[in-house]
Design an enzyme around this catalytic site. Structure first.
Site, PDB file in Angstrom:
ATOM      1  N   HIS A  28      -5.673  -6.031   3.539  1.00  0.00           N
ATOM      2  CA  HIS A  28      -4.862  -4.877   3.761  1.00  0.00           C
ATOM      3  C   HIS A  28      -4.008  -5.199   5.103  1.00  0.00           C
ATOM      4  O   HIS A  28      -4.685  -5.011   6.029  1.00  0.00           O
ATOM      5  CB  HIS A  28      -5.335  -3.654   3.492  1.00  0.00           C
ATOM      6  CG  HIS A  28      -5.874  -3.454   2.138  1.00  0.00           C
ATOM      7  ND1 HIS A  28      -5.256  -2.382   1.379  1.00  0.00           N
ATOM      8  CD2 HIS A  28      -6.877  -3.955   1.556  1.00  0.00           C
ATOM      9  CE1 HIS A  28      -5.937  -2.384   0.225  1.00  0.00           C
ATOM     10  NE2 HIS A  28      -6.904  -3.397   0.198  1.00  0.00           N
TER      11      HIS A  28
ATOM     12  N   CYS B  76      -2.011  -2.929   6.491  1.00  0.00           N
ATOM     13  CA  CYS B  76      -2.012  -1.912   7.089  1.00  0.00           C
ATOM     14  C   CYS B  76      -3.243  -1.588   7.943  1.00  0.00           C
ATOM     15  O   CYS B  76      -3.233  -1.017   9.338  1.00  0.00           O
ATOM     16  CB  CYS B  76      -1.920  -0.630   6.177  1.00  0.00           C
ATOM     17  SG  CYS B  76      -3.164  -0.335   5.073  1.00  0.00           S
TER      18      CYS B  76
ATOM     19  N   GLN C   8      -5.775  -0.083  -3.849  1.00  0.00           N
ATOM     20  CA  GLN C   8      -6.616  -1.209  -4.610  1.00  0.00           C
ATOM     21  C   GLN C   8      -7.246  -0.546  -5.608  1.00  0.00           C
ATOM     22  O   GLN C   8      -7.328  -1.072  -6.600  1.00  0.00           O
ATOM     23  CB  GLN C   8      -7.432  -1.967  -3.416  1.00  0.00           C
ATOM     24  CG  GLN C   8      -8.156  -2.984  -4.141  1.00  0.00           C
ATOM     25  CD  GLN C   8      -8.795  -4.035  -3.075  1.00  0.00           C
ATOM     26  OE1 GLN C   8      -8.212  -3.962  -1.858  1.00  0.00           O
ATOM     27  NE2 GLN C   8      -9.892  -4.586  -3.477  1.00  0.00           N
TER      28      GLN C   8
ATOM     29  N   CYS D 283       0.700  -1.275  -0.048  1.00  0.00           N
ATOM     30  CA  CYS D 283       0.162  -0.096  -0.004  1.00  0.00           C
ATOM     31  C   CYS D 283       0.961   1.360  -0.172  1.00  0.00           C
ATOM     32  O   CYS D 283       2.040   1.495   0.677  1.00  0.00           O
ATOM     33  CB  CYS D 283      -1.180   0.032   1.013  1.00  0.00           C
ATOM     34  SG  CYS D 283      -0.187   0.637   2.639  1.00  0.00           S
ATOM     35  N   GLU D 284       0.541   2.075  -0.751  1.00  0.00           N
ATOM     36  CA  GLU D 284       1.313   3.286  -1.018  1.00  0.00           C
ATOM     37  C   GLU D 284       1.216   4.497   0.382  1.00  0.00           C
ATOM     38  O   GLU D 284       1.960   5.207   0.534  1.00  0.00           O
ATOM     39  CB  GLU D 284       0.797   4.042  -2.243  1.00  0.00           C
ATOM     40  CG  GLU D 284      -0.584   4.884  -2.112  1.00  0.00           C
ATOM     41  CD  GLU D 284      -0.497   5.958  -3.070  1.00  0.00           C
ATOM     42  OE1 GLU D 284      -0.353   5.480  -4.386  1.00  0.00           O
ATOM     43  OE2 GLU D 284      -1.279   6.816  -3.186  1.00  0.00           O
ATOM     44  N   HIS D 285       0.355   4.087   1.642  1.00  0.00           N
ATOM     45  CA  HIS D 285       0.273   4.961   2.429  1.00  0.00           C
ATOM     46  C   HIS D 285       1.277   4.426   3.804  1.00  0.00           C
ATOM     47  O   HIS D 285       1.599   5.215   4.427  1.00  0.00           O
ATOM     48  CB  HIS D 285      -1.128   5.001   2.991  1.00  0.00           C
ATOM     49  CG  HIS D 285      -2.130   5.406   2.078  1.00  0.00           C
ATOM     50  ND1 HIS D 285      -3.301   5.264   1.715  1.00  0.00           N
ATOM     51  CD2 HIS D 285      -1.824   6.522   1.061  1.00  0.00           C
ATOM     52  CE1 HIS D 285      -3.986   5.852   0.657  1.00  0.00           C
ATOM     53  NE2 HIS D 285      -3.239   6.788   0.506  1.00  0.00           N
ATOM     54  N   HIS D 286       1.237   3.042   3.805  1.00  0.00           N
ATOM     55  CA  HIS D 286       2.027   2.377   4.806  1.00  0.00           C
ATOM     56  C   HIS D 286       3.229   1.606   4.550  1.00  0.00           C
ATOM     57  O   HIS D 286       4.147   1.123   5.152  1.00  0.00           O
ATOM     58  CB  HIS D 286       1.246   1.711   5.864  1.00  0.00           C
ATOM     59  CG  HIS D 286      -0.006   2.478   6.187  1.00  0.00           C
ATOM     60  ND1 HIS D 286      -1.161   2.574   5.492  1.00  0.00           N
ATOM     61  CD2 HIS D 286      -0.012   3.413   7.310  1.00  0.00           C
ATOM     62  CE1 HIS D 286      -2.135   3.483   6.325  1.00  0.00           C
ATOM     63  NE2 HIS D 286      -1.363   3.975   7.272  1.00  0.00           N
TER      64      HIS D 286
END
Ligand code: ZN
Length: 192
Positions: free
Chosen positions: A146, A148, A118, A77-80
């Site tokens: 996910h 995260c 996603q 995931c690009e956030h975590h």
């Protein structure tokens, strides 16, 4: 300093900040290993999914649905930067051209091996097929867990996120859409 050295330096910094000793025996090779792992997990940035599809296009009079089900993928995931683990189901209805079946999972994995959201990945898969083989329609469903959400415990544990992208006849024709959803939901026992 070359890229690998800079990356390894950043990992050493991270290890020190979380309270570790980057110089202890078990961690001494970790920065180099993390570098290798990340270059592998993000190799999709250095590959062109449309080129992969374009390598194996064939003329065909078939105009029935082509479905590749249960394509497993691992993404981040690009956030975590934590794993997304899932499967994709990809269908299209040809319009004079078909693509070699093995290219579809390869294309999915190019998008998966980038930092992702996603929903965005689902759209990218659909658009890549639309643009390269110009079919009558494309349908993509992605189901994923996910880490995260699960490892940080902020949301429901073990929940699956489902996203879909429909193009062309899958969007316009309810029968086509229903056929697709009944095929991807068919229980394992009904398959050979
Ligand atoms: Zn995340």
């Amino acid at each position: 300093m070359d890229n690998q050295k800079r990356f390894e330096e950043a990992v050493r910094t991270m290890l020190a900040i979380i309270g570790e000793d980057p110089n202890r025996e078990g961690l001494i090779k970790t920065p180099a290993r993390v570098y290798k792992a990340f270059m592998h997990l993000t190799q999709g940035y250095r590959q062109d999914p449309k080129e992969i599809l374009g390598e194996a296009l064939f003329s065909s009079t078939n105009d029935e649905m082509v479905l590749v089900r249960d394509i497993e993928f691992y993404s981040l995931c690009e956030h975590h930067l934590l794993p997304i683990i899932g499967r994709a189901h990809v269908a299209y209805i040809p319009n004079g051209k078909v693509v070699g079946l093995s290219k579809i999972p390869r294309m999915v994995n190019v998008y998966a091996r980038r930092l992702q959201i996603q929903e965005q990945m689902t759209e990218q898969i659909a658009d890549a097929l639309m643009e390269t083989i110009n079919p009558k329609g494309v349908a993509v469903v992605v189901q994923a867990r996910h880490m995260c959400m699960e490892m940080r415990g902020v949301e429901k544990i073990c929940s699956t996120t489902v996203s879909s992208a429909l193009r062309g006849v899958f969007k316009e024709n309810i029968k086509t859409r229903e056929e697709f959803f009944s095929l991807i939901n068919a229980p394992q026992g009904n398959r050979f």
